[in-house]
Each structure stands twice: as structure tokens, then as C-alpha cells.
Design an enzyme around this catalytic site. Structure first.
Site, short mmCIF file in Angstrom:
data_model
loop_
_atom_site.label_atom_id
_atom_site.label_comp_id
_atom_site.label_asym_id
_atom_site.label_seq_id
_atom_site.Cartn_x
_atom_site.Cartn_y
_atom_site.Cartn_z
N GLU A 1 13.94 -17.94 21.23
CA GLU A 1 13.66 -18.07 22.57
C GLU A 1 13.94 -16.85 23.31
O GLU A 1 14.68 -16.68 24.22
CB GLU A 1 14.10 -19.25 23.29
CG GLU A 1 13.66 -20.29 22.46
CD GLU A 1 14.36 -21.72 23.24
OE1 GLU A 1 13.67 -22.68 23.15
OE2 GLU A 1 15.29 -21.78 23.88
N GLU B 1 9.96 -26.18 18.06
CA GLU B 1 11.11 -27.19 18.49
C GLU B 1 10.40 -28.11 19.62
O GLU B 1 9.51 -27.94 20.33
CB GLU B 1 11.96 -26.53 19.49
CG GLU B 1 13.11 -25.68 18.93
CD GLU B 1 14.03 -25.17 19.67
OE1 GLU B 1 14.43 -25.45 20.70
OE2 GLU B 1 14.69 -24.03 19.27
#
Length: 633
Positions: A119, A275
Site C-alpha cells: 500500500e 485485501e
């Protein structure tokens, strides 16, 4: 994991301190054991480079690694992503770690995917330290060539901001008043590129050690700080982290938008949902769990919109740390929990969807998205600070979603083959070459709908000569005399072909040249003036209609012969189609709280194995995946 149907597991994302406990020590024994265990049970590994959180020993040895805010505050160790993207010490240490991991595991039988970092930009998207300033100046030299060209691009004659050399330039730190807007725009570009340079350095190591093993880094849906068009071009597989809010009754619309973006970033190739939460997250003010069936339904939605796999964060619920209350496939209660039972059932179902892998979702509608324009639109000192990209985009996308029309996102300048309709909710920053491409595409039969405050500035945030809509003026057949932003809480009446509406946020004084009025203002200072115009197949919407934008889009879709994926879809249901060479797969999802009857073509539901004859009844939060013959071109 075998019981739950797990076929891919992500390892090592935040393991730097364990893999490298000190500057000259390494510990891979535990990771060896886990990878061997996965391989022995037929489970593949998405192996991370572990570079998202530098260890304490590295930070103390090189405190300059820690990022600095625009106010001059150096952020401390104790969370994650505590590094300056331009720090030489961080980059060297990250590449060294990635190389050790790559050389050790390049040939491991469990390795299926490299996972760089995690991320990027989630916590630190920019750093204002001396190393970042030097890197910014290097980037500016490459972009502008000479300081004279930079002065022209930045308009530094205003407020005596002229620079005599690149060495005089600093990042846009906290200042007494508004900062030069083009400097800020270039800073946004640089910050995206600085993080991308970190990714590229690690990817080069992985590609050298294990050529042919795909590489990804997980995106965060439609994330403003990073130009995902540029980033996606560097990935072998686009992956995304998505966390729709179970308390939001419209969460599925927002999720669909993000999934369409991921598919588009990969040029239509299948992508990976890296995710999602099995149930509740831990970081909202109120963390509502997913109701029974929602984990399955929302996972199927990702597959319906082009994903070839769905993963979750996390496998086993943490007992310590900041995310100990984040849900997991294996919760604190273990296998006795409701969530575990749902996971096991869904894992078995996913195995039945194997034929869907590799098929593609196509669209006849494209939505123009340009990160440069997004950044420039939301700079300071504009006619209205309320003009935000997502505020403008969301009603347009929701109108398509409600009509069962699938859309791609398209980068300005990209190929437009196959699209019948292009939507531009906003193109504040527009390059002349891109406007020329749009004009050619419309001349060749395409239908364009352009929203307000578009065609205003060029790539340097300079107002186009003659004002808005700049290089689109001839194509749209209008000129914008003046912007009339609508004050908070106020609205202005608009007479649409489908009836009366109220526009909020934004309106414009339009003067048509050879465009026809489609809608007019019915009150206020602009009463009687056109609010929506069209010139042939090019439409302009000079106000913010919210959900009533569908009244404008309906005739455009009809004239372009764009049809829903599935006619007669009841409220709350969603339908998408994935196409393969020998079959197509119609996904039908019921997001409502009650059962619905859905008309379907003849086929077989892969989830149940039962034939479908004309219609299917879907209970609340249920779905069908129907194999049907592939449609024609």
C-alpha cells in the site's frame, strides 16, 4: 487453510525486523519453514519484500530516513511506513533486503507472485526533508530542462517568485499564503514518481533473480496521491485492497467503481483482490461487521468485475498491535465462529468457479480519468473548493450502475476503440492533443458527454486562451462566459427533458455558438440560459445535477445503442458479464434485503450446478453465476 479452500497466501509483508534483526544479521529459518509448509499442502505464496516498515535499528542508525511534514515536524518510529521515499539510506536498505529475499526464494516451489512493499502512500505520500528537496530539484531539471522554462511553466512573474537557479527551489512547505499552484501540481507529480522509483528499484532486483515470476504491489482503489495509470504500467498483475463499509447502504456501488478501475488499469486483464475484510475493520469510528452472506457476495462482486482471485486481510486474528480488532478468516474464537463456517463454505464454492478464470469483462462506455487533472482540480483558490473529483464522478457512475451498464475508466490519450460513449464528469486540466483526439473520435461516430469546469487549463495549470472550455470550444459549440458556483445549502432550478430538477454545487453562464440547448435554468440569475447543451454527438453539462444526471445520459446511451447487461433487472440487483472464447459467465448479485426474481437466459449456475430456465429467485445477499453461450462481437 486446506479446509477453507485457500490456494494463495501472502507472507512477510511487515517482517523486515524479523528477517533482518540487525544491520549484519539475517534470519530466514522461520520463512523457510512456512514456505515449505505451504508447498507441501499445495498452497502458493504471494511473497512480500517486507520493505513497508523499516526496523528500529535502521531508523536509529539513519534518523534522516524518518519523514518530515510540510510544517517541519519529523515523524517518529512506532507505526508503519515511517520513511522518506527519497532517502538514499532507505532505498539502499530496501533494495538490499529485496535482493536477499529474491536470491533465496527465486526457485521455491511455493512462489507464485512477488509482492513489493505494501500500500504505497497509505500513511506517507510526501516528505519535505532536505533529501526530498534535492530529489525534487533533480526531477524538475529532468521535466523542465532549464530554470527559464520552469519560470515560464510556473508563471513565476506573479508575486515575484522568479528563480535564478534550480538550487533556489524548495518543496511547497508551509508558507505565509497560497503556494504557487503549478509548483504544487509538479510536487504531486514528483511525489507519485518518487514512490514509484522505490518500487522500480525493488522490481529490478526481483526480475533479475526470478525472471518470469509476476510482480505486483497492492493499490488502494481510487487513491488520489498516486497516478495509478503510470504505476499499473509497471506491474505484471494489478492488485487492489478494498474495504467497503457494511454500514453504507450504497457500498456496492462504490466497490463496483473501484473494481472497474482495477480492470481498466490492467487494460482489461484479470486482476487480483489482494485485501478485503472478512467482517469488520478496526480503523473506522464505528466498525460494523458484515452481515451473514456479505463476505461471499462482495467477494463475488470482485470476480464479477474482472478479478481472478480474492484474498483477505488477515488469516489469523492478531492478539496484539493496532489491528487486533480487525476481522480475520480465522477469528479469535477460532473454528467455532460464524465467520469460519462462511469461509469454509465459500472456499468450496470458489473451486466451482474455476472456469471463469482468464475471461474478461468488456464495456462500451468509457469514463475519462486523468490524475493530473484530478490534482489540478483540487488546488487552492478556485471558484469553488467544493469541486472535488469524486463528488463530480460518483453520480455519473451511479447512474450507469443503476442502469446495468458496465463502464471502463480510460486515460486521456489512450485508444478509444470499442467505446460508443465517453463520459468526462470533469476534465479541468486538458492537453490540446487530447482534445484533438476526442474531436476525431466524435467525428468518427462516438458520443461524448462532458461535465462542467472542463477544458479550463493546460498541463502547466495555465488558463487556455479565450477561457473555458478551451480546446473543446469548437467540439462542444459553446463558450463559458462566467462560472456561477452555487453556495452551500442553495440550489438552482433546471428544466430537463424529463422534468424539473435542482442543481447544487455548480452552474455556469453558457453562450452557445452552434450548440442546441437541452436544458435551461428556471430561476436565479441564470434563468433562461442553457444549463445543458449538445452539438451533434457532443454534450456539455454546465451544472451539477447529482443523481439527475441520468436524465442527460439516457438519450445518449439510447442513441449510441448501449444496452444493459441484463434487461429487466430488479432494484438492488447487479449483473455483469465475463466473456471467454467458448462460454460467457453472467454474474447476478442481489444486494437487497429481500428476495428478487431475475430473468436469465438458459444456462447452468456454477454455484449450484443446477440448470437455469428463464428466471431464478435470489434470496437477500445471494448470487448466481450462469454459464451461457458467448455473445456475438
Amino acid at each position: 487453510m486446506r479446509e477453507a479452500g485457500v490456494t494463495l497466501a501472502t507472507l512477510g509483508v511487515f517482517s523486515w525486523a524479523r528477517l533482518q534483526p540487525g544491520p549484519g544479521t539475517w534470519d530466514f529459518d522461520w520463512l523457510d519453514r512456512l514456505l515449505d509448509l505451504l508447498a507441501a499442502h499445495g498452497i502458493a505464496a504471494d511473497l512480500a519484500t517486507a520493505t513497508a516498515s523499516p526496523p528500529a535499528w535502521l531508523v536509529r542508525a539513519h534518523p534522516e530516513i524518518l519523514p518530515v511534514t510540510a510544517d517541519g515536524v519529523r515523524l517518529e518510529f512506532g507505526s508503519r511506513q515511517h520513511y522518506c521515499p527519497s532517502s538514499p539510506a532507505y532505498r539502499e536498505a530496501a533494495v538490499r533486503l529485496a535482493r536477499r529475499i529474491a536470491e533465496r526464494y527465486a526457485g521455491h516451489p511455493a512462489l507464485a507472485l512477488w509482492h513489493i512493499h505494501n500500500e504505497y502512500g497509505d500513511h506517507v505520500t510526501e516528505c519535505f526533508c532536505a533529501a526530498s528537496a534535492a530529489d525534487f530539484r533533480r526531477w524538475l531539471r529532468e521535466r523542465h530542462g532549464t530554470v527559464e522554462e520552469l519560470n515560464r511553466a510556473w508563471g513565476t512573474a506573479f508575486w515575484a517568485q522568479r528563480y535564478g537557479s534550480f538550487d533556489e527551489i524548495e518543496p511547497p512547505r508551509a508558507a505565509p499564503g497560497p503556494v504557487n499552484p503549478t509548483q504544487t501540481l509538479d510536487w504531486r507529480r514528483f511525489c507519485s514518481d518518487a514512490l514509484l522509483a522505490c518500487y522500480r528499484a525493488e522490481k529490478a532486483v526481483l526480475d533479475e533473480a526470478a525472471p518470469g515470476t509476476p510482480v505486483t504491489t497492492n493499490f488502494m482503489s481510487m487513491f488520489k496521491p498516486l497516478d495509478y495509470w503510470t504505476w499499473a504500467a509497471e506491474e505484471d498483475l494489478v492488485s487492489d485492497d478494498a474495504y467497503p463499509d457494511p454500514a453504507d447502504p450504497r457500498a456496492q456501488v462504490n466497490a463496483a467503481l473501484h473494481y472497474d478501475l482495477m480492470r481498466s488499469l490492467g487494460q482489461g486483464r484479470p486482476w487480483l483482490l489482494m485485501e478485503q475484510a472478512p467482517s469488520a475493520v478496526s480503523w473506522r469510528p464505528v466498525n460494523v461487521p458484515k452481515r451473514p452472506g456479505l463476505q461471499r457476495l462482495w467477494s463475488l462482486q470482485a470476480l464479477a468485475r474482472g478479478a481472478d482471485g480474492v484474498l483477505y486481510f488477515q488469516w489469523r486474528a492478531s492478539v496484539a498491535g493496532a489491528e487486533k480488532y480487525h476481522s480475520a478468516l480465522l477469528p479469535h474464537r477460532g473454528t467455532a465462529s460464524r465467520g469460519w463456517r462462511e469461509t469454509v463454505r465459500f472456499g468450496a464454492e470458489l473451486a466451482r468457479l474455476a472456469p471463469v478464470a482468464g475471461t474478461r469483462t468488456t464495456a462500451e462506455v468509457g469514463i475519462l480519468l486523468d490524475w493530473d487533472s484530478w490534482w489540478a482540480l483540487e488546488l487552492d483558490d478556485h471558484p469553488s473548493a467544493r469541486m472535488r473529483w469524486r463528488t463530480l464522478l460518483d453520480p455519473w457512475y451511479a447512474a450507469l450502475y443503476a442502469r446495468g451498464v458496465t463502464a471502463d475508466f480510460v486515460r486521456p490519450g489512450a485508444r478509444l476503440d470499442g467505446y460508443r460513449v465517453l463520459l468526462a464528469p470533469n476534465l479541468y486540466l486538458l492537453r490540446r492533443e487530447h482534445s484533438a483526439q476526442l474531436a476525431r473520435w466524435v467525428a468518427d461516430g462516438g458520443h461524448l458527454v462532458c461535465g462542467g469546469f472542463s477544458g479550463v487549463v493546460d498541463e502547466n495549470d495555465h488558463v487556455h486562451p479565450g477561457g473555458a472550455p478551451g480546446p473543446l470550444r469548437e467540439l462542444l459549440g459553446i463558450a463559458v462566459d462566467e462560472w456561477w458556483p452555487v453556495p452551500d445549502g442553495a440550489t438552482v432550478g433546471v428544466r430537463l427533458p424529463g422534468g424539473e430538477a435542482r442543481a447544487a454545487l455548480w452552474s455556469e453562464w453558457l453562450e452557445p455558438a452552434d450548440a442546441d440547448p437541452v436544458a435551461v435554468y428556471t430561476d436565479g440569475e441564470l434563468r433562461g440560459l442553457p444549463a445543458v447543451t449538445r452539438r451533434g454527438r457532443a454534450w456539455y453539462v454546465g451544472c451539477h445535477l447529482g443523481e439527475r444526471i441520468g436524465d442527460v445520459l439516457d438519450p445518449v446511451l439510447d442513441e449510441a445503442d448501449v444496452r444493459p447487461v441484463l434487461a429487466g433487472l430488479p432494484d438492488g440487483a447487479e449483473a455483469t458479464l465475463r466473456r471467454g472464447p467458448d462460454a460467457a459467465y453472467l454474474f447476478v448479485l442481489n444486494h437487497g434485503d429481500g428476495a428478487v426474481e431475475v430473468p436469465l437466459p438458459e444456462g447452468t449456475d456454477l454455484l449450484t450446478g443446477r440448470p437455469v430456465h428463464g428466471a431464478v429467485r435470489l434470496p437477500a445477499r445471494d448470487a448466481a453465476v450462469v454459464r451461457v453461450p458467448p455473445p456475438g462481437p
